[in-house]
Motif scaffolding. Structure first.
Motif, mmCIF file in Angstrom:
data_model
loop_
_atom_site.group_PDB
_atom_site.id
_atom_site.type_symbol
_atom_site.label_atom_id
_atom_site.label_comp_id
_atom_site.label_asym_id
_atom_site.label_seq_id
_atom_site.Cartn_x
_atom_site.Cartn_y
_atom_site.Cartn_z
ATOM 1 N N LEU A 7 0.939 -1.097 0.114
ATOM 2 C CA LEU A 7 0.146 -0.044 -0.110
ATOM 3 C C LEU A 7 0.854 1.188 0.031
ATOM 4 O O LEU A 7 0.510 2.296 -0.774
ATOM 5 N N PHE A 8 2.094 0.980 0.670
ATOM 6 C CA PHE A 8 2.962 2.444 0.767
ATOM 7 C C PHE A 8 3.393 2.691 -0.537
ATOM 8 O O PHE A 8 3.559 3.776 -1.068
ATOM 9 N N ARG A 9 4.045 1.543 -1.242
ATOM 10 C CA ARG A 9 4.197 1.720 -2.723
ATOM 11 C C ARG A 9 3.396 2.423 -3.828
ATOM 12 O O ARG A 9 3.529 3.123 -4.573
ATOM 13 N N LEU A 10 2.124 1.933 -3.206
ATOM 14 C CA LEU A 10 0.785 2.482 -4.210
ATOM 15 C C LEU A 10 0.370 3.710 -4.046
ATOM 16 O O LEU A 10 -0.554 4.509 -4.539
ATOM 17 N N GLN A 11 0.848 4.579 -2.927
ATOM 18 C CA GLN A 11 0.326 5.586 -2.404
ATOM 19 C C GLN A 11 0.078 6.667 -3.561
ATOM 20 O O GLN A 11 -0.847 7.340 -3.852
ATOM 21 N N PRO A 12 1.081 6.923 -4.370
ATOM 22 C CA PRO A 12 1.114 8.010 -5.463
ATOM 23 C C PRO A 12 -0.113 7.517 -6.490
ATOM 24 O O PRO A 12 -0.707 8.452 -6.773
ATOM 25 N N PHE A 13 -0.043 6.504 -6.584
ATOM 26 C CA PHE A 13 -0.954 5.858 -7.770
ATOM 27 C C PHE A 13 -2.436 6.058 -6.881
ATOM 28 O O PHE A 13 -3.448 6.374 -7.633
ATOM 29 N N LEU A 14 -2.656 5.672 -5.778
ATOM 30 C CA LEU A 14 -3.938 5.628 -5.114
ATOM 31 C C LEU A 14 -4.258 7.084 -4.997
ATOM 32 O O LEU A 14 -5.790 7.294 -5.018
ATOM 33 N N ALA A 15 -3.365 8.008 -4.830
ATOM 34 C CA ALA A 15 -3.850 9.715 -4.889
ATOM 35 C C ALA A 15 -4.538 9.758 -6.047
ATOM 36 O O ALA A 15 -5.598 10.670 -5.994
ATOM 37 N N ASN A 314 -2.092 -1.169 -26.174
ATOM 38 C CA ASN A 314 -1.181 -0.747 -25.384
ATOM 39 C C ASN A 314 -1.320 0.853 -25.166
ATOM 40 O O ASN A 314 -0.944 1.372 -24.083
ATOM 41 N N CYS A 315 -1.530 1.542 -26.175
ATOM 42 C CA CYS A 315 -1.731 2.985 -26.033
ATOM 43 C C CYS A 315 -2.880 3.181 -25.243
ATOM 44 O O CYS A 315 -2.904 4.148 -24.475
ATOM 45 N N ALA A 316 -3.797 2.417 -25.605
ATOM 46 C CA ALA A 316 -5.146 2.836 -24.764
ATOM 47 C C ALA A 316 -4.861 2.414 -23.460
ATOM 48 O O ALA A 316 -5.524 3.164 -22.380
ATOM 49 N N GLY A 317 -4.050 1.466 -22.906
ATOM 50 C CA GLY A 317 -3.604 1.330 -21.734
ATOM 51 C C GLY A 317 -2.950 2.598 -20.977
ATOM 52 O O GLY A 317 -3.313 2.785 -19.692
ATOM 53 N N ARG A 318 -2.241 2.899 -21.985
ATOM 54 C CA ARG A 318 -1.262 4.307 -21.408
ATOM 55 C C ARG A 318 -2.493 5.312 -20.787
ATOM 56 O O ARG A 318 -2.194 5.836 -19.856
ATOM 57 N N ARG A 319 -3.301 5.532 -21.725
ATOM 58 C CA ARG A 319 -4.218 6.652 -21.635
ATOM 59 C C ARG A 319 -5.142 6.578 -20.555
ATOM 60 O O ARG A 319 -5.570 7.288 -19.493
ATOM 61 N N ALA A 320 -5.500 4.997 -20.376
ATOM 62 C CA ALA A 320 -6.324 4.616 -18.950
ATOM 63 C C ALA A 320 -5.540 4.937 -17.641
ATOM 64 O O ALA A 320 -6.106 5.488 -16.853
ATOM 65 N N ARG A 321 -4.271 4.690 -17.818
ATOM 66 C CA ARG A 321 -3.409 5.099 -16.430
ATOM 67 C C ARG A 321 -3.350 6.649 -16.209
ATOM 68 O O ARG A 321 -3.699 6.770 -15.151
ATOM 69 N N GLU A 322 -3.286 7.400 -17.217
ATOM 70 C CA GLU A 322 -3.430 8.783 -17.064
ATOM 71 C C GLU A 322 -4.793 9.291 -16.430
ATOM 72 O O GLU A 322 -4.679 10.012 -15.606
ATOM 73 N N LEU A 323 -5.802 8.498 -16.671
ATOM 74 C CA LEU A 323 -7.046 8.802 -16.354
ATOM 75 C C LEU A 323 -7.401 8.019 -14.997
ATOM 76 O O LEU A 323 -8.504 7.976 -14.638
ATOM 77 N N GLY A 324 -6.499 7.394 -14.346
ATOM 78 C CA GLY A 324 -6.615 7.110 -12.940
ATOM 79 C C GLY A 324 -7.032 5.382 -12.707
ATOM 80 O O GLY A 324 -7.572 4.940 -11.747
ATOM 81 N N GLU A 389 -6.962 -8.398 -7.142
ATOM 82 C CA GLU A 389 -5.867 -7.553 -6.430
ATOM 83 C C GLU A 389 -6.586 -6.207 -6.033
ATOM 84 O O GLU A 389 -6.382 -5.513 -5.304
ATOM 85 N N GLY A 390 -7.334 -5.724 -7.280
ATOM 86 C CA GLY A 390 -8.108 -4.373 -7.324
ATOM 87 C C GLY A 390 -8.963 -4.208 -6.016
ATOM 88 O O GLY A 390 -9.109 -3.590 -5.367
ATOM 89 N N ARG A 391 -9.504 -5.552 -5.637
ATOM 90 C CA ARG A 391 -10.435 -5.674 -4.402
ATOM 91 C C ARG A 391 -9.807 -5.828 -3.209
ATOM 92 O O ARG A 391 -9.894 -5.155 -2.345
ATOM 93 N N THR A 392 -8.731 -7.054 -3.188
ATOM 94 C CA THR A 392 -7.975 -7.292 -2.012
ATOM 95 C C THR A 392 -6.996 -6.265 -1.270
ATOM 96 O O THR A 392 -6.821 -5.938 -0.430
ATOM 97 N N GLU A 393 -6.235 -5.692 -2.509
ATOM 98 C CA GLU A 393 -5.135 -4.716 -2.089
ATOM 99 C C GLU A 393 -5.565 -3.227 -2.203
ATOM 100 O O GLU A 393 -4.654 -2.343 -2.257
ATOM 101 N N GLY A 394 -6.681 -3.124 -2.553
ATOM 102 C CA GLY A 394 -7.126 -1.702 -2.724
ATOM 103 C C GLY A 394 -6.598 -0.890 -3.828
ATOM 104 O O GLY A 394 -6.054 0.257 -3.668
ATOM 105 N N TRP A 395 -6.274 -1.683 -4.910
ATOM 106 C CA TRP A 395 -5.634 -0.960 -5.986
ATOM 107 C C TRP A 395 -6.425 0.197 -6.616
ATOM 108 O O TRP A 395 -6.163 1.082 -7.237
ATOM 109 N N GLY A 396 -7.771 0.217 -6.425
ATOM 110 C CA GLY A 396 -8.605 1.372 -6.825
ATOM 111 C C GLY A 396 -9.067 0.993 -8.374
ATOM 112 O O GLY A 396 -9.469 -0.465 -8.578
#
Ligand SMILES: Nc1ncnc2c1ncn2[C@@H]1O[C@H](COP(=O)(O)OP(=O)(O)OP(=O)(O)O)[C@@H](O)[C@H]1O
Ligand SMILES: O=C(O)[C@H](O)CO
Length: 524
Positions: A7-15, A314-324, A389-396
């Motif tokens: 969770l610590f590693r994920l902080q920037p992403f979760l924000a 792959n490019c759609a995936g990059r955009r999805a990441r930018e969109l949270g 993992e999205g569910r159990t680890e709170g990936w968002g």
């Protein structure tokens, strides 16, 4: 402890995925799905893919790591729906090393691109590339046949000093008809039309087309011998098989009459074949009898896939990441009946949105469906792991991406397309599955901007679709029975669920986007 660390590693992403990013907060799930789709289409624009694959340096051109000397010796041919934009960019890059070119493109495409202000996809006024339009309604016609003859002539005149750049994209088969005499264009068209009508796959269809043509199945490369051939290919076939995209004019494929006959037999066409087709299929030896060089020397050919469904995902995936979202690519090869495909996405949505460990039956059914829809068990397990993992680890939030070309068995006579029908069916599968504020959301769209004979590319749905339709007195099952998904979505909420990007000038099959929101903390 491990959980705390991860969770610590994920902080920037979760924000980012949480509600703290004000810009993302304002964007609805629907508009984010549309943006992800737009990024997929953008990645495979004809000029972009050519720009990314050709580099000109000190009088040489580098393609796929191979260097070819330029001495005002480059000729260009092309055929396919995206080829005009590919040719325009190639001419910009290669400049006056380009001696001459001929491309066969769909009827009316230049006017359409002009009307849409897509000047970057049009040739310059004094271009040395001749544009020949043909194949109305994606069917080979005499205009396309003339273009094929001019292309064959250009290729036949080349010497070993020359380079032939061949631009290929989907729709290329219809735009390059060169039936082997005595087969007439009409006879070839009839055979392929009957095959397509009987449900033959593109693999089967192009296996037959290759056997009846001078230019397909490596014929073009053969005519161009001894010139160096460089083919740049925008793939619209699952798995990017070089010998099948546009029927592989630059890919030498040996013709096995047994294979061709077994396809024709499978669709019960064997007994009604024209005599000319039977004669050509019965001939021994190479198809290129009238070639200047009868000996079958190995051709110098480089075939490079420069754009594909995978690239778009792959490019759609990059955009999805930018969109949270945390992107996960399921597969670029989804096929099979639209009912099985919609069931799979419905199950994955339930799996991803489940507040507790989902019952094992869901995973078992997902794995059972895999072979029916062209997806490997490994890819399904990997995807379910990410969703879990999205569910159990709170990936968002998660963005599941896939592509391919499912099929619809037409039983009605309504207006629709496989993407709209898939979206409708997934909406039904997700019925009642709604997490606050909204989700999950599913989008299916054709990257060419057109879904069947409609002006939409596809549609976006969610778990509230059934109730929304009910409130508007629209009977979903009636529309489905009649394959009338376009009419359904046009009426539903004033067409808000439709995806209408207009013609995109490219085609790498369909893209599917499933957005799964984070499960709210208070109900986890
Ligand atoms: N009313 C309908 N409802 C659902 N699907 C339909 C309907 N009418 C046609 N289709 C499907 O649309 C597809 C044809 O549409 P389209 O022209 O987009 O094909 P395509 O395979 O994407 O062509 P290309 O990729 O070569 O441009 C076929 O798969 C056909 O089954
Ligand atoms: O032209 C064709 O054969 C199809 O679009 C597949 O590439």
């Amino acid at each position: 402890m491990a959980r705390v660390l991860s969770l610590f590693r994920l902080q920037p992403f979760l924000a980012l995925v949480g509600s703290k990013n004000p810009r993302l907060c304002k964007m609805s799930m629907d508009s984010r799905a549309r943006e992800v789709f737009a990024a997929a289409v953008e990645a495979v624009q004809p000029d972009t893919v050519v720009r990314q694959s050709i580099e000109c340096k000190e009088d040489s051109v580098i393609i796929n790591g191979q260097r070819f000397a330029l001495k005002h010796n480059l000729h260009l041919v092309g055929f396919g729906k995206a080829v005009l934009g590919m040719a325009a960019e190639a001419e910009r890059i290669i400049g006056d090393h380009l001696v001459k070119g001929v491309i066969s493109v769909p009827h009316g495409i230049q006017q359409t691109l002009q009307q849409h202000g897509k000047d970057n996809l049009l040739l310059k006024e004094n271009s040395c590339i001749k544009v020949m339009e043909g194949a109305k309604h994606n069917l080979p016609d005499s205009d396309a046949q003339k273009a094929a003859e001019v292309i064959k002539q250009l290729a036949s005149e080349l010497t070993e000093e020359d380079l032939l750049l061949v631009l290929i994209s989907g729709g290329g088969s219809a735009l390059l008809p060169a039936p082997i005499p005595p087969i007439s264009l009409q006879e070839k068209l009839d055979v392929t039309r009957r095959l397509a009508g009987a449900g033959a796959t593109i693999q089967e269809l192009n296996t037959v087309r290759r056997a009846l043509s001078f230019l397909k199945g490596g014929g073009l490369a053969h005519y161009a011998h001894p010139a160096q051939v460089i083919a740049l290919i925008l793939s619209d076939v699952i798995g990017d098989p070089l010998d099948l995209i546009a029927s592989g004019p630059t890919v030498r494929s040996d013709m096995w009459p047994e294979e061709v006959l077994s396809v024709l037999e499978r669709y019960k066409l064997l007994n009604s074949l024209p005599a000319s087709v039977k004669e050509v299929l019965g001939r021994p030896g190479p198809r290129w009898r009238e070639n200047k060089d009868e000996t079958d020397k190995a051709e110098n050919v480089l075939n490079a896939v420069i754009g594909s469904n995978s690239l778009a995902l792959n490019c759609a995936g990059r955009r999805a990441r930018e969109l949270g979202f945390r992107p996960v690519i399921l597969s670029p090869g989804v096929c099979g009946d639209v009912r099985s495909v919609s069931r799979l996405y419905g199950l994955l949505a339930h799996f991803g949105c489940s507040r507790e460990e989902p019952p094992p039956e869901i995973a078992a059914e997902v794995l059972r469906l895999g072979p029916e829809v062209g997806v490997e068990s490994w890819d399904l397990c990997r995807t379910m792991q990410v969703l879990g993992e999205g569910r159990t680890e709170g990936w968002g939030a998660t963005c599941l991406l896939a592509g391919g070309e499912p099929t619809v068995e037409l039983t009605g006579n309504g207006r629709g397309g496989r993407n709209q029908e898939l979206a409708l069916r997934v909406g039904l599968e997700m019925r009642g599955l709604q997490l606050p504020p909204k989700g999950p959301v599913f989008l299916s769209g054709g990257t060419d901007g057109q879904d069947g004979p409609t002006e939409a590319a596809g549609a976006i749905t969610d778990g509230g679709l059934y109730e929304e339709a009910l409130a508007q007195k629209l009977d979903i099952n009636n529309f489905l029975t009649n394959n009338d998904s376009y009419t359904f979505f046009s009426h539903l909420s004033a067409g808000q669920h439709l995806l209408v990007p207009g013609l995109t000038s490219t085609n790498v099959m369909d893209v599917h986007v499933l957005l799964i929101p984070p499960i709210p903390i208070n109900i986890r």
